[in-house]
Design a protein around this motif. Sequence first.
Motif, mmCIF file in Angstrom:
data_model
loop_
_atom_site.group_PDB
_atom_site.id
_atom_site.type_symbol
_atom_site.label_atom_id
_atom_site.label_comp_id
_atom_site.label_asym_id
_atom_site.label_seq_id
_atom_site.Cartn_x
_atom_site.Cartn_y
_atom_site.Cartn_z
ATOM 1 N N THR A 157 0.812 -1.226 0.000
ATOM 2 C CA THR A 157 0.000 0.000 0.000
ATOM 3 C C THR A 157 0.836 1.262 0.000
ATOM 4 O O THR A 157 0.485 2.241 -0.654
ATOM 5 C CB THR A 157 -0.970 0.053 1.205
ATOM 6 O OG1 THR A 157 -0.213 -0.051 2.405
ATOM 7 C CG2 THR A 157 -2.004 -1.042 1.138
ATOM 8 N N GLN A 158 1.951 1.285 0.722
ATOM 9 C CA GLN A 158 2.774 2.488 0.826
ATOM 10 C C GLN A 158 3.869 2.571 -0.237
ATOM 11 O O GLN A 158 4.609 3.539 -0.288
ATOM 12 C CB GLN A 158 3.401 2.584 2.226
ATOM 13 C CG GLN A 158 2.375 2.694 3.338
ATOM 14 C CD GLN A 158 1.408 3.854 3.150
ATOM 15 O OE1 GLN A 158 1.794 4.950 2.779
ATOM 16 N NE2 GLN A 158 0.136 3.590 3.384
ATOM 17 N N GLU B 193 -6.155 12.823 -2.095
ATOM 18 C CA GLU B 193 -5.736 13.622 -0.939
ATOM 19 C C GLU B 193 -4.566 14.513 -1.306
ATOM 20 O O GLU B 193 -4.411 15.605 -0.774
ATOM 21 C CB GLU B 193 -5.338 12.709 0.219
ATOM 22 C CG GLU B 193 -6.481 11.908 0.783
ATOM 23 C CD GLU B 193 -6.016 10.851 1.762
ATOM 24 O OE1 GLU B 193 -4.811 10.760 2.081
ATOM 25 O OE2 GLU B 193 -6.874 10.051 2.190
ATOM 26 N N SER C 278 -10.440 3.291 -6.150
ATOM 27 C CA SER C 278 -10.654 4.107 -4.954
ATOM 28 C C SER C 278 -9.504 4.020 -3.948
ATOM 29 O O SER C 278 -9.496 4.760 -2.973
ATOM 30 C CB SER C 278 -11.952 3.699 -4.270
ATOM 31 O OG SER C 278 -11.879 2.336 -3.885
ATOM 32 N N SER C 279 -8.525 3.162 -4.181
ATOM 33 C CA SER C 279 -7.454 3.014 -3.190
ATOM 34 C C SER C 279 -6.364 4.072 -3.323
ATOM 35 O O SER C 279 -5.752 4.462 -2.336
ATOM 36 C CB SER C 279 -6.840 1.615 -3.262
ATOM 37 O OG SER C 279 -6.159 1.437 -4.480
ATOM 38 N N ILE C 280 -6.101 4.543 -4.531
ATOM 39 C CA ILE C 280 -5.033 5.524 -4.733
ATOM 40 C C ILE C 280 -5.450 6.867 -4.138
ATOM 41 O O ILE C 280 -6.494 7.402 -4.461
ATOM 42 C CB ILE C 280 -4.683 5.681 -6.228
ATOM 43 C CG1 ILE C 280 -4.129 4.359 -6.748
ATOM 44 C CG2 ILE C 280 -3.674 6.810 -6.429
ATOM 45 C CD1 ILE C 280 -3.860 4.348 -8.218
ATOM 46 N N ARG C 281 -4.623 7.377 -3.227
ATOM 47 C CA ARG C 281 -4.926 8.639 -2.548
ATOM 48 C C ARG C 281 -3.956 9.752 -2.937
ATOM 49 O O ARG C 281 -4.262 10.923 -2.788
ATOM 50 C CB ARG C 281 -4.882 8.464 -1.022
ATOM 51 C CG ARG C 281 -5.751 7.360 -0.452
ATOM 52 C CD ARG C 281 -7.212 7.332 -0.869
ATOM 53 N NE ARG C 281 -7.877 8.618 -0.798
ATOM 54 C CZ ARG C 281 -8.840 9.024 -1.652
ATOM 55 N NH1 ARG C 281 -9.217 8.264 -2.622
ATOM 56 N NH2 ARG C 281 -9.393 10.197 -1.520
ATOM 57 N N CYS C 282 -2.771 9.398 -3.419
ATOM 58 C CA CYS C 282 -1.755 10.390 -3.787
ATOM 59 C C CYS C 282 -1.325 10.149 -5.227
ATOM 60 O O CYS C 282 -0.913 9.052 -5.583
ATOM 61 C CB CYS C 282 -0.536 10.272 -2.872
ATOM 62 S SG CYS C 282 -0.931 10.468 -1.136
ATOM 63 N N ARG D 150 -1.654 3.050 -2.627
ATOM 64 C CA ARG D 150 -2.128 4.377 -2.226
ATOM 65 C C ARG D 150 -1.398 5.534 -2.903
ATOM 66 O O ARG D 150 -1.876 6.653 -2.918
ATOM 67 C CB ARG D 150 -2.016 4.515 -0.708
ATOM 68 C CG ARG D 150 -2.905 3.500 0.017
ATOM 69 C CD ARG D 150 -3.092 3.735 1.474
ATOM 70 N NE ARG D 150 -3.290 5.082 1.907
ATOM 71 C CZ ARG D 150 -4.476 5.734 1.965
ATOM 72 N NH1 ARG D 150 -5.541 5.135 1.536
ATOM 73 N NH2 ARG D 150 -4.546 6.948 2.436
ATOM 74 N N SER D 151 -0.237 5.293 -3.492
ATOM 75 C CA SER D 151 0.559 6.369 -4.078
ATOM 76 C C SER D 151 1.034 5.958 -5.472
ATOM 77 O O SER D 151 1.529 4.852 -5.654
ATOM 78 C CB SER D 151 1.754 6.671 -3.176
ATOM 79 O OG SER D 151 2.483 7.748 -3.659
ATOM 80 N N LYS E 115 5.612 3.426 -3.550
ATOM 81 C CA LYS E 115 5.408 4.521 -4.495
ATOM 82 C C LYS E 115 5.728 4.027 -5.906
ATOM 83 O O LYS E 115 6.869 4.031 -6.338
ATOM 84 C CB LYS E 115 6.263 5.720 -4.106
ATOM 85 C CG LYS E 115 5.776 6.337 -2.816
ATOM 86 C CD LYS E 115 6.598 7.526 -2.408
ATOM 87 C CE LYS E 115 6.143 8.177 -1.136
ATOM 88 N NZ LYS E 115 5.570 7.380 -0.123
ATOM 89 N N ALA F 126 -4.325 -2.444 -3.592
ATOM 90 C CA ALA F 126 -4.604 -1.485 -2.508
ATOM 91 C C ALA F 126 -3.569 -0.351 -2.495
ATOM 92 O O ALA F 126 -3.405 0.331 -1.488
ATOM 93 C CB ALA F 126 -4.611 -2.205 -1.164
#
Length: 130
Positions: A52-53, A123, A96-100, A77-78, A55, A75
């Motif tokens: 998830t973290q 975000e 919907s999982s990617i936030r950055c 996120r970046s 990059k 999942a």
Amino acid sequence: VMLITNNIRVHVTAGGELRKNISEYLDFSSMCNLVRISRGWRKVWEEPMLWTQFKLTLKSYGDLKTALSTKRFSALRSLRIRKLNKDNIEVLKNNSSIRCLDVCYIDGDVYGDEFANVMIQFESLKLHGG
């Protein structure tokens, strides 16, 4: 998980939290190597929570859909995309999982409203020129 050292098989059970802590110290190449060791290790190390973290940087158009369809990046996120196009907009709209998101270049076929409607879900959004 099974480790083989000096031809001795050792069964190691590492809980999810321990694997997550270990994965934070590994680079992409090391994580990929763990996935390739065996089917058992693949099952353990392809767990989406471990990635998830991470990059992820994508260089070509087709890579985004392919990458996000894999279990390990489901999942994520970046994400960094070198060139954002209409196809990537569609993929991002359905994820919907990617936030950055970090974008280097926006293709001329991406229109303002279409772009804005997808970009509001993040975000963090970084846009680079050139």
